[in-house]
Write an enzyme that holds these catalytic residues in place. Structure first.
Site, PDB file in Angstrom:
ATOM      1  N   TYR A   1       0.866  -1.184   0.000  1.00  0.00           N
ATOM      2  CA  TYR A   1       0.000   0.000   0.000  1.00  0.00           C
ATOM      3  C   TYR A   1       0.898   1.227   0.000  1.00  0.00           C
ATOM      4  O   TYR A   1       1.827   1.320   0.812  1.00  0.00           O
ATOM      5  CB  TYR A   1      -0.872  -0.001   1.270  1.00  0.00           C
ATOM      6  CG  TYR A   1      -1.664   1.280   1.461  1.00  0.00           C
ATOM      7  CD1 TYR A   1      -2.992   1.358   1.059  1.00  0.00           C
ATOM      8  CD2 TYR A   1      -1.075   2.411   2.034  1.00  0.00           C
ATOM      9  CE1 TYR A   1      -3.719   2.528   1.212  1.00  0.00           C
ATOM     10  CE2 TYR A   1      -1.805   3.585   2.188  1.00  0.00           C
ATOM     11  CZ  TYR A   1      -3.121   3.634   1.783  1.00  0.00           C
ATOM     12  OH  TYR A   1      -3.834   4.788   1.932  1.00  0.00           O
TER      13      TYR A   1
ATOM     14  N   GLU B   1      -3.767   7.334  -3.819  1.00  0.00           N
ATOM     15  CA  GLU B   1      -3.789   6.115  -3.019  1.00  0.00           C
ATOM     16  C   GLU B   1      -3.620   4.948  -3.979  1.00  0.00           C
ATOM     17  O   GLU B   1      -4.485   4.707  -4.822  1.00  0.00           O
ATOM     18  CB  GLU B   1      -5.086   5.988  -2.235  1.00  0.00           C
ATOM     19  CG  GLU B   1      -5.043   4.833  -1.253  1.00  0.00           C
ATOM     20  CD  GLU B   1      -6.297   4.720  -0.408  1.00  0.00           C
ATOM     21  OE1 GLU B   1      -7.406   4.729  -0.969  1.00  0.00           O
ATOM     22  OE2 GLU B   1      -6.161   4.612   0.821  1.00  0.00           O
TER      23      GLU B   1
END
Ligand code: GDP
Ligand code: MN
Length: 396
Positions: free
Chosen positions: A118, A206
Site C-alpha cells: 500500500y 492512493e
C-alpha cells in the site's frame, strides 16, 4: 475532483510511474478489441476486467474479474457494464457501471512470489507537509490495517523546500522488505510517484495495491487520484476528466446555479449566507434535535432568484422536513432578503414543509415585519436560540 482508476493511471504514467497497462471500454465489443490490442503490445493473453466507478472495494463487490480468453473478456465485460456495483464504499443502492478498464494480467508466475503493498501520498494537515504513507499490507482496507496492525503502517514526511530525498525513497523500499532489483524499482517508483503528486496538484494519491511482480518490477495496479479543484486552472487538460455521472445529481445542479451545496443525510434543510455561519447553523440544528439535510451557502447576494434556486435545490431532497433560513445582513440588507424569500415562496406556489427565517443585521426589524405580514406560512425569528426552538417545535 475525483478521477476514475484509468484516468489516474494515465496521469501516473505521464510522470514515469510504472502502471499495469489497460484500455478503457464502453461495451463488450470494445473490451474484446482492447484485449486484443493489449495482447499485441504486452504478449499476455489473460486480462482483468475492472469496473470504473468512483468507489473502492470493487473487487469485493464483483467489479474486478480475471478473464483467461477473449470469450471470457466479452462475457465478463458484458456482465459488469450496466451492473449496479455495491461495494463497502458505495451506498446500499450501489453505483451504475458505465465502463470497464481492460488491463493486462500482471500476477503471472515467475522467479519469485508476487507481493502487494500500500502506498499513498497525501497532506498531513497537522504538520502542513506532504507525506508518503505506506504499508506491507497491500490489497487490504488501510483502515482495517490501521486498526488491527498499526505498526505495519509507515510514514515519510517530506520537507517542501527540498522535496523527497533519495534516502527517504530508499527507506520506503527497505521498510517494505525489498532487496535487489525490487528495491531499486521501489525507490524509482516512489520518487516518480511523489513528483507526479506535486506536479499534478493532487490532494490524494492512493495506490492499493502497488505490486511487486514475479520478475521484480514495481507497478501501480490500482489508482485513486484526487486533483485539487482550486488548481485546475493550471491543468486545463485535466478539466475534461470530470465525470459528473459519478457525482451527486443535486450537487452538480447546485454547482451550475452557483450555489455552494453539499448533500447530507439529515431532515432539516439549511439556507445560509457564508460558510462559517452555515457551519454554526448546522450545529444549531443538531442541538435542536434535528440533523442537517445539507450545507448550503447562497453567498453574498441573497436575492429572490438565488433564494428560489436554493429552495428548489433543498426541496429535491425528500428527507427534508423543515427549512431553516439563517441570513446575516452585513453587506446585503435583511429587508431585501426577506422580500426575496417572500417572492420566491410566491413563485413556487406551495411549499409543504415549515420554514423558519432568521434575519439579523441591517434592517432586521423591517425584514421581520415583512415576513410576519406576508400572509405566508413562514415563521420569523431574530435570535439564534429562538430559531433553534422553532426548529425543535416543528420537528416535534
Ligand atoms: P478495488 O477492489 O476497487 O480496490 O480494485 P483493485 O484495482 O485494487 O483490484 C482488486 C484486486 O484485484 C487486487 O487487490 C488484486 O488482488 C486483483 N487484481 C488486480 N489486477 C489483477 C491482475 O492483473 N491479475 C490478477 N490475477 N488479479 C488482479
Ligand atoms: Mn484497490
Amino acid at each position: 475532483m475525483n478521477l476514475h482508476e484509468y484516468q489516474g493511471k494515465e496521469i501516473l504514467n505521464s510522470f514515469g510511474v510504472r502502471i499495469q497497462r489497460g484500455i478503457v471500454a464502453q461495451n463488450a465489443n470494445e473490451a474484446v478489441a482492447a484485449a486484443k490490442q493489449l495482447t499485441n503490445e504486452t504478449g499476455t493473453s489473460w486480462h482483468v476486467i475492472k469496473a470504473q466507478v468512483h468507489a473502492g472495494g470493487r473487487g469485493k463487490g464483483g467489479g474486478v474479474k480475471l478473464a483467461k480468453n477473449l470469450q471470457e473478456v466479452e462475457e465478463i465485460a458484458g456482465q459488469i457494464i450496466g451492473m449496479n456495483l455495491i461495494t463497502p464504499q458505495t451506498s446500499a443502492e450501489g453505483k451504475k457501471v458505465h465502463q470497464v478498464l481492460v488491463a493486462e494480467d500482471v500476477y503471472y508466475p515467475g522467479e519469485s512470489e508476487t507481493d502487494e503493498f500500500y502506498v499513498s501520498v497525501l497532506l498531513n494537515r497537522s504538520t502542513g507537509r506532504n507525506m508518503i504513507m505506506y504499508s506491507t499490507e497491500g490489497g487490504m482496507d488501510i483502515e482495517t490495517v490501521a486498526e488491527e496492525t498499526p505498526e505495519l503502517i509507515f510514514t515519510e514526511e517530506i520537507d517542501p523546500t527540498v522535496g523527497l530525498l533519495p534516502f527517504q525513497a530508499r527507506r520506503v523500499a527497505f521498510n517494505l522488505g525489498l532487496s535487489g532489483l525490487a528495491f531499486k524499482e521501489m525507490t524509482k517508483f516512489v520518487t516518480a510517484l511523489y513528483t507526479a503528486y506535486v506536479k499534478s496538484d493532487s490532494s490524494l494519491f492512493e495506490i492499493n495495491p502497488v505490486l511487486k511482480t514475479s520478475d521484480n518490477k514495481i507497478m501501480a495496479v490500482d489508482a485513486k487520484v484526487t486533483i485539487d479543484d482550486n488548481a485546475l486552472y493550471r491543468h486545463k487538460n485535466y478539466i475534461d476528466l470530470r465525470d459528473v455521472r459519478e457525482e451527486s445529481a443535486i450537487e452538480v445542479e447546485a454547482g451550475e446555479l452557483g450555489l455552494n451545496y453539499v448533500d447530507l443525510d439529515g431532515n432539516v434543510g439549511c439556507m445560509v449566507n457564508g460558510a462559517g455561519l452555515a457551519m454554526a447553523t448546522m450545529d444549531l440544528i443538531k442541538q435542536a434535535g434535528g440533523e442537517p439535510a445539507n450545507f448550503l451557502d447562497v453567498g453574498g447576494t441573497a436575492d429572490a432568484a438565488r433564494v428560489e434556486a436554493a429552495f428548489k435545490i433543498i426541496l429535491k431532497d425528500p428527507a427534508v422536513k423543515a427549512i431553516l433560513i439563517n441570513i446575516f445582513g452585513g453587506i446585503v440588507r435583511c429587508d431585501r432578503v426577506a422580500q426575496g424569500v417572500i417572492d420566491a415562496y410566491k413563485n413556487m406556489g406551495t411549499i409543504n414543509v415549515p420554514i423558519i427565517v432568521r434575519l439579523q443585521g441591517t434592517n432586521a426589524d423591517i425584514a421581520k415585519d415583512l415576513i410576519d405580514n406576508s400572509g405566508l406560512d413562514v415563521m420569523s425569528a431574530t435570535e439564534f436560540q429562538e430559531a433553534a426552538d422553532k426548529v425543535q417545535q416543528v420537528l416535534a
